[in-house]
Design a protein around this motif. Sequence first.
Motif, PDB file in Angstrom:
ATOM      1  N   THR A  11       0.836  -1.163   0.031  1.00 25.95           N
ATOM      2  CA  THR A  11       0.312  -0.061  -0.081  1.00 25.95           C
ATOM      3  C   THR A  11       0.759   1.061  -0.090  1.00 25.95           C
ATOM      4  O   THR A  11       0.673   2.261  -0.757  1.00 25.95           O
ATOM      5  CB  THR A  11      -1.031  -0.045   1.185  1.00 25.95           C
ATOM      6  OG1 THR A  11      -1.851  -1.008   1.171  1.00 25.95           O
ATOM      7  CG2 THR A  11      -1.671   1.178   1.431  1.00 25.95           C
ATOM      8  N   LEU A  12       2.025   1.080   0.787  1.00 19.11           N
ATOM      9  CA  LEU A  12       2.910   2.271   0.847  1.00 19.11           C
ATOM     10  C   LEU A  12       3.569   2.452  -0.475  1.00 19.11           C
ATOM     11  O   LEU A  12       3.829   3.713  -0.925  1.00 19.11           O
ATOM     12  CB  LEU A  12       3.671   2.207   1.930  1.00 19.11           C
ATOM     13  CG  LEU A  12       5.006   3.247   2.316  1.00 19.11           C
ATOM     14  CD1 LEU A  12       4.275   4.736   2.529  1.00 19.11           C
ATOM     15  CD2 LEU A  12       5.566   3.052   3.467  1.00 19.11           C
ATOM     16  N   MET A  13       4.076   1.200  -0.867  1.00 18.68           N
ATOM     17  CA  MET A  13       4.883   1.463  -2.367  1.00 18.68           C
ATOM     18  C   MET A  13       3.840   1.959  -3.441  1.00 18.68           C
ATOM     19  O   MET A  13       4.387   2.633  -4.153  1.00 18.68           O
ATOM     20  CB  MET A  13       5.318   0.312  -2.584  1.00 18.68           C
ATOM     21  CG  MET A  13       6.429  -0.358  -1.902  1.00 18.68           C
ATOM     22  SD  MET A  13       6.912  -2.162  -1.961  1.00 18.68           S
ATOM     23  CE  MET A  13       6.320  -2.773  -3.572  1.00 18.68           C
ATOM     24  N   ASN A  23       2.443  10.057  -1.185  1.00 17.57           N
ATOM     25  CA  ASN A  23       1.166  10.511  -0.760  1.00 17.57           C
ATOM     26  C   ASN A  23       1.401  10.492   1.012  1.00 17.57           C
ATOM     27  O   ASN A  23       1.413   9.261   1.809  1.00 17.57           O
ATOM     28  CB  ASN A  23       0.116   9.804  -1.190  1.00 17.57           C
ATOM     29  CG  ASN A  23      -1.484  10.313  -0.601  1.00 17.57           C
ATOM     30  OD1 ASN A  23      -1.376  10.862   0.475  1.00 17.57           O
ATOM     31  ND2 ASN A  23      -2.342  10.324  -1.609  1.00 17.57           N
ATOM     32  N   MET A  24       1.553  11.668   1.492  1.00 16.72           N
ATOM     33  CA  MET A  24       1.666  11.680   2.874  1.00 16.72           C
ATOM     34  C   MET A  24       0.456  11.397   3.676  1.00 16.72           C
ATOM     35  O   MET A  24       0.605  10.953   5.089  1.00 16.72           O
ATOM     36  CB  MET A  24       2.139  13.279   3.309  1.00 16.72           C
ATOM     37  CG  MET A  24       3.482  13.532   2.786  1.00 16.72           C
ATOM     38  SD  MET A  24       4.921  12.231   3.252  1.00 16.72           S
ATOM     39  CE  MET A  24       4.931  12.742   4.870  1.00 16.72           C
ATOM     40  N   LYS A  25      -0.609  11.327   3.123  1.00 17.04           N
ATOM     41  CA  LYS A  25      -2.048  11.076   3.760  1.00 17.04           C
ATOM     42  C   LYS A  25      -1.777   9.708   4.119  1.00 17.04           C
ATOM     43  O   LYS A  25      -2.175   8.999   5.236  1.00 17.04           O
ATOM     44  CB  LYS A  25      -3.071  11.484   3.127  1.00 17.04           C
ATOM     45  CG  LYS A  25      -3.375  12.867   3.198  1.00 17.04           C
ATOM     46  CD  LYS A  25      -4.682  13.377   2.454  1.00 17.04           C
ATOM     47  CE  LYS A  25      -5.039  14.814   2.505  1.00 17.04           C
ATOM     48  NZ  LYS A  25      -6.010  15.175   1.697  1.00 17.04           N
ATOM     49  N   LEU A  27       1.157   7.635   4.056  1.00 14.67           N
ATOM     50  CA  LEU A  27       1.998   7.273   5.142  1.00 14.67           C
ATOM     51  C   LEU A  27       1.666   7.584   6.381  1.00 14.67           C
ATOM     52  O   LEU A  27       1.996   6.833   7.292  1.00 14.67           O
ATOM     53  CB  LEU A  27       3.442   8.173   4.553  1.00 14.67           C
ATOM     54  CG  LEU A  27       4.498   8.020   5.505  1.00 14.67           C
ATOM     55  CD1 LEU A  27       5.119   6.685   5.666  1.00 14.67           C
ATOM     56  CD2 LEU A  27       5.575   8.965   5.091  1.00 14.67           C
ATOM     57  N   ASP A  28       0.923   8.795   6.815  1.00 16.73           N
ATOM     58  CA  ASP A  28       0.672   9.180   8.001  1.00 16.73           C
ATOM     59  C   ASP A  28      -0.197   8.288   8.459  1.00 16.73           C
ATOM     60  O   ASP A  28      -0.156   7.814   9.690  1.00 16.73           O
ATOM     61  CB  ASP A  28      -0.131  10.646   7.855  1.00 16.73           C
ATOM     62  CG  ASP A  28      -0.137  11.262   9.367  1.00 16.73           C
ATOM     63  OD1 ASP A  28       0.838  11.204  10.111  1.00 16.73           O
ATOM     64  OD2 ASP A  28      -1.369  11.700   9.525  1.00 16.73           O
ATOM     65  N   HIS A  29      -1.304   7.802   7.923  1.00  8.53           N
ATOM     66  CA  HIS A  29      -2.272   6.858   8.150  1.00  8.53           C
ATOM     67  C   HIS A  29      -1.406   5.510   8.602  1.00  8.53           C
ATOM     68  O   HIS A  29      -2.007   4.837   9.796  1.00  8.53           O
ATOM     69  CB  HIS A  29      -3.461   6.447   7.176  1.00  8.53           C
ATOM     70  CG  HIS A  29      -4.264   5.384   7.336  1.00  8.53           C
ATOM     71  ND1 HIS A  29      -5.154   5.498   8.440  1.00  8.53           N
ATOM     72  CD2 HIS A  29      -4.154   4.125   7.067  1.00  8.53           C
ATOM     73  CE1 HIS A  29      -5.883   4.556   8.543  1.00  8.53           C
ATOM     74  NE2 HIS A  29      -5.259   3.431   7.699  1.00  8.53           N
ATOM     75  N   LEU A  30      -0.500   4.904   7.937  1.00  9.90           N
ATOM     76  CA  LEU A  30       0.271   3.644   8.182  1.00  9.90           C
ATOM     77  C   LEU A  30       0.775   4.112   9.407  1.00  9.90           C
ATOM     78  O   LEU A  30       1.003   2.787  10.214  1.00  9.90           O
ATOM     79  CB  LEU A  30       0.898   3.289   7.015  1.00  9.90           C
ATOM     80  CG  LEU A  30      -0.038   2.732   5.838  1.00  9.90           C
ATOM     81  CD1 LEU A  30       1.081   2.735   4.442  1.00  9.90           C
ATOM     82  CD2 LEU A  30      -0.876   1.247   5.898  1.00  9.90           C
ATOM     83  N   VAL A  31       1.552   5.066   9.517  1.00 13.58           N
ATOM     84  CA  VAL A  31       2.321   5.122  10.931  1.00 13.58           C
ATOM     85  C   VAL A  31       1.455   5.179  12.303  1.00 13.58           C
ATOM     86  O   VAL A  31       1.641   4.748  13.309  1.00 13.58           O
ATOM     87  CB  VAL A  31       3.294   6.497  10.677  1.00 13.58           C
ATOM     88  CG1 VAL A  31       4.024   6.960  11.997  1.00 13.58           C
ATOM     89  CG2 VAL A  31       4.379   6.055   9.440  1.00 13.58           C
ATOM     90  N   LYS A  32       0.342   5.997  12.012  1.00 10.32           N
ATOM     91  CA  LYS A  32      -0.576   6.134  13.156  1.00 10.32           C
ATOM     92  C   LYS A  32      -1.323   5.016  13.425  1.00 10.32           C
ATOM     93  O   LYS A  32      -1.544   4.827  14.801  1.00 10.32           O
ATOM     94  CB  LYS A  32      -1.542   7.209  12.690  1.00 10.32           C
ATOM     95  CG  LYS A  32      -1.273   8.613  12.808  1.00 10.32           C
ATOM     96  CD  LYS A  32      -2.110   9.743  12.456  1.00 10.32           C
ATOM     97  CE  LYS A  32      -1.597  11.237  12.686  1.00 10.32           C
ATOM     98  NZ  LYS A  32      -2.679  12.062  12.537  1.00 10.32           N
ATOM     99  N   THR A  33      -1.396   3.856  12.632  1.00 11.32           N
ATOM    100  CA  THR A  33      -2.300   2.912  13.262  1.00 11.32           C
ATOM    101  C   THR A  33      -1.045   1.708  13.387  1.00 11.32           C
ATOM    102  O   THR A  33      -1.270   0.707  14.085  1.00 11.32           O
ATOM    103  CB  THR A  33      -2.900   2.210  11.582  1.00 11.32           C
ATOM    104  OG1 THR A  33      -1.938   2.004  10.732  1.00 11.32           O
ATOM    105  CG2 THR A  33      -4.054   3.319  11.267  1.00 11.32           C
ATOM    106  N   GLY A  34       0.094   2.274  13.397  1.00  9.79           N
ATOM    107  CA  GLY A  34       1.217   1.311  13.821  1.00  9.79           C
ATOM    108  C   GLY A  34       1.553   0.010  12.587  1.00  9.79           C
ATOM    109  O   GLY A  34       2.349  -0.904  13.028  1.00  9.79           O
ATOM    110  N   ASP A  35       1.111   0.403  11.541  1.00 12.02           N
ATOM    111  CA  ASP A  35       1.580  -0.737  10.334  1.00 12.02           C
ATOM    112  C   ASP A  35       2.745  -0.704   9.811  1.00 12.02           C
ATOM    113  O   ASP A  35       3.198  -1.590   9.332  1.00 12.02           O
ATOM    114  CB  ASP A  35       0.161  -0.633   9.322  1.00 12.02           C
ATOM    115  CG  ASP A  35      -1.116  -1.277   9.672  1.00 12.02           C
ATOM    116  OD1 ASP A  35      -1.138  -2.120  10.347  1.00 12.02           O
ATOM    117  OD2 ASP A  35      -2.094  -0.482   9.420  1.00 12.02           O
ATOM    118  N   CYS A  36       3.295   0.702   9.854  1.00  8.83           N
ATOM    119  CA  CYS A  36       4.562   1.013   9.410  1.00  8.83           C
ATOM    120  C   CYS A  36       5.404   1.891  10.171  1.00  8.83           C
ATOM    121  O   CYS A  36       4.835   2.677  10.988  1.00  8.83           O
ATOM    122  CB  CYS A  36       4.570   1.621   8.046  1.00  8.83           C
ATOM    123  SG  CYS A  36       3.601   0.633   6.752  1.00  8.83           S
ATOM    124  N   VAL A  37       6.532   1.588  10.433  1.00 11.17           N
ATOM    125  CA  VAL A  37       7.366   2.504  11.355  1.00 11.17           C
ATOM    126  C   VAL A  37       8.855   2.836  10.541  1.00 11.17           C
ATOM    127  O   VAL A  37       9.224   2.180   9.814  1.00 11.17           O
ATOM    128  CB  VAL A  37       7.829   1.890  12.604  1.00 11.17           C
ATOM    129  CG1 VAL A  37       6.756   1.606  13.155  1.00 11.17           C
ATOM    130  CG2 VAL A  37       8.514   0.447  12.352  1.00 11.17           C
TER     131      VAL A  37
END
Length: 82
Positions: A11-13, A23-25, A27-37
């Motif tokens: 999804t991030l790729m 798309n920072m929205k 990226l921000d969502h994936l980081v906030k949910t803890g899916d990506c770090v």
Amino acid sequence: MTCKTEQAMVTLMKADLPNGMTNMKVLDHLVKTGDCVMMLTDWDLMEAQDPPLDQQNDHASKWTIRTPNGVIHMWGTPFGGD
């Protein structure tokens, strides 16, 4: 950047905008949910298993990472890819 699941990494790729920026929205969502770090400075990439060249748009690399708390397996962008 690393993700807990291959689906999150793909999804991030695929979250690139026409100008080549991420798309920072997304990226921000994936980081906030803890899916990506973000890879922390004291984490070491020990091994990466890249997908075949013809599958790098749909699959992520499986990374083995050493952290101060032990070894973990996560997904990252393919080397030579995005």
